[in-house]
Scaffold this motif. Sequence first.
Motif, PDB file in Angstrom:
ATOM      1  N   MET A   1      -3.679  10.906 -17.466  1.00  0.00           N
ATOM      2  CA  MET A   1      -5.028  10.496 -17.166  1.00  0.00           C
ATOM      3  C   MET A   1      -5.508  11.286 -15.950  1.00  0.00           C
ATOM      4  SD  MET A   1      -6.519   6.612 -17.215  1.00  0.00           S
ATOM      5  CE  MET A   1      -5.806   5.911 -15.776  1.00  0.00           C
ATOM      6  N   GLN A   2      -6.647  11.928 -16.079  1.00  0.00           N
ATOM      7  CA  GLN A   2      -7.209  12.678 -14.971  1.00  0.00           C
ATOM      8  C   GLN A   2      -7.827  11.720 -13.964  1.00  0.00           C
ATOM      9  OE1 GLN A   2      -9.926  15.500 -16.634  1.00  0.00           O
ATOM     10  NE2 GLN A   2      -8.359  16.567 -17.784  1.00  0.00           N
ATOM     11  N   SER A   3      -7.983  12.161 -12.716  1.00  0.00           N
ATOM     12  CA  SER A   3      -8.454  11.286 -11.648  1.00  0.00           C
ATOM     13  C   SER A   3      -9.853  10.729 -11.896  1.00  0.00           C
ATOM     14  CB  SER A   3      -8.406  12.012 -10.313  1.00  0.00           C
ATOM     15  OG  SER A   3      -9.260  13.135 -10.347  1.00  0.00           O
ATOM     16  N   SER A   4     -10.705  11.418 -12.655  1.00  0.00           N
ATOM     17  CA  SER A   4     -12.056  10.920 -12.911  1.00  0.00           C
ATOM     18  C   SER A   4     -12.108   9.986 -14.120  1.00  0.00           C
ATOM     19  CB  SER A   4     -13.024  12.085 -13.113  1.00  0.00           C
ATOM     20  OG  SER A   4     -12.640  12.828 -14.257  1.00  0.00           O
ATOM     21  N   GLU A   5     -11.013   9.893 -14.863  1.00  0.00           N
ATOM     22  CA  GLU A   5     -10.974   9.004 -16.023  1.00  0.00           C
ATOM     23  C   GLU A   5     -10.769   7.563 -15.590  1.00  0.00           C
ATOM     24  OE1 GLU A   5      -9.364  10.670 -20.150  1.00  0.00           O
ATOM     25  OE2 GLU A   5      -7.889  10.755 -18.534  1.00  0.00           O
ATOM     26  N   THR A   6     -11.231   6.675 -16.420  1.00  0.00           N
ATOM     27  CA  THR A   6     -11.006   5.248 -16.189  1.00  0.00           C
ATOM     28  C   THR A   6     -10.240   4.680 -17.377  1.00  0.00           C
ATOM     29  OG1 THR A   6     -13.032   4.542 -17.313  1.00  0.00           O
ATOM     30  CG2 THR A   6     -13.200   5.076 -14.943  1.00  0.00           C
ATOM     31  N   LEU A   7      -9.806   3.477 -17.250  1.00  0.00           N
ATOM     32  CA  LEU A   7      -9.142   2.816 -18.379  1.00  0.00           C
ATOM     33  C   LEU A   7     -10.077   2.773 -19.580  1.00  0.00           C
ATOM     34  CD1 LEU A   7      -6.787   1.286 -19.638  1.00  0.00           C
ATOM     35  CD2 LEU A   7      -7.777  -0.807 -18.709  1.00  0.00           C
ATOM     36  N   ALA A   8     -11.368   2.529 -19.355  1.00  0.00           N
ATOM     37  CA  ALA A   8     -12.335   2.473 -20.459  1.00  0.00           C
ATOM     38  C   ALA A   8     -12.322   3.769 -21.276  1.00  0.00           C
ATOM     39  CB  ALA A   8     -13.728   2.182 -19.929  1.00  0.00           C
ATOM     40  N   ASP A   9     -12.051   4.894 -20.634  1.00  0.00           N
ATOM     41  CA  ASP A   9     -11.980   6.170 -21.344  1.00  0.00           C
ATOM     42  C   ASP A   9     -10.769   6.232 -22.272  1.00  0.00           C
ATOM     43  OD1 ASP A   9     -14.258   7.258 -20.007  1.00  0.00           O
ATOM     44  OD2 ASP A   9     -12.984   7.705 -18.271  1.00  0.00           O
TER      45      ASP A   9
END
Length: 132
Positions: free
Chosen positions: A1-9
């Motif tokens: 998971m990249q730092s700008s991603e969220t769980l929702a992604d």
Amino acid sequence: MQSSETLADQVVTPGIILFTERFEQCVRFYRDMLGLPVWFEKEGLCCLRFGSGYLMVETGGHASAEKKTVHENPTALRFNVRDVEAAAQLLRQHGIAVSVAHHDWGVTGRFLDPDGNICSLKDADDPFFAEL
């Protein structure tokens, strides 16, 4: 998971797990009376399609002879429908008591499952949901 991603992604399929005491009655209610299609079943578990997600009915919950308080169950299952009055009439044909209320913000219908959990109808043309 990249730092700008969220769980929702990362979510592929959203779901709700409903722990029930009256498991068989709740499965019949959601499957047969409300018409949610079965996705899969296992011992003590029935997974039903619920829009783009699922409603998983499991054992291990607590039933109430009447409507559960918000303290007992702080959630309600919401069904956004085209016509609350028509949906309420369909449910009544299955013997489900539905109370319909007209508010300045829309129309709702409230009914209970066999464990006393609150279920709710809501008019889907609500402008807040228009972009979904």
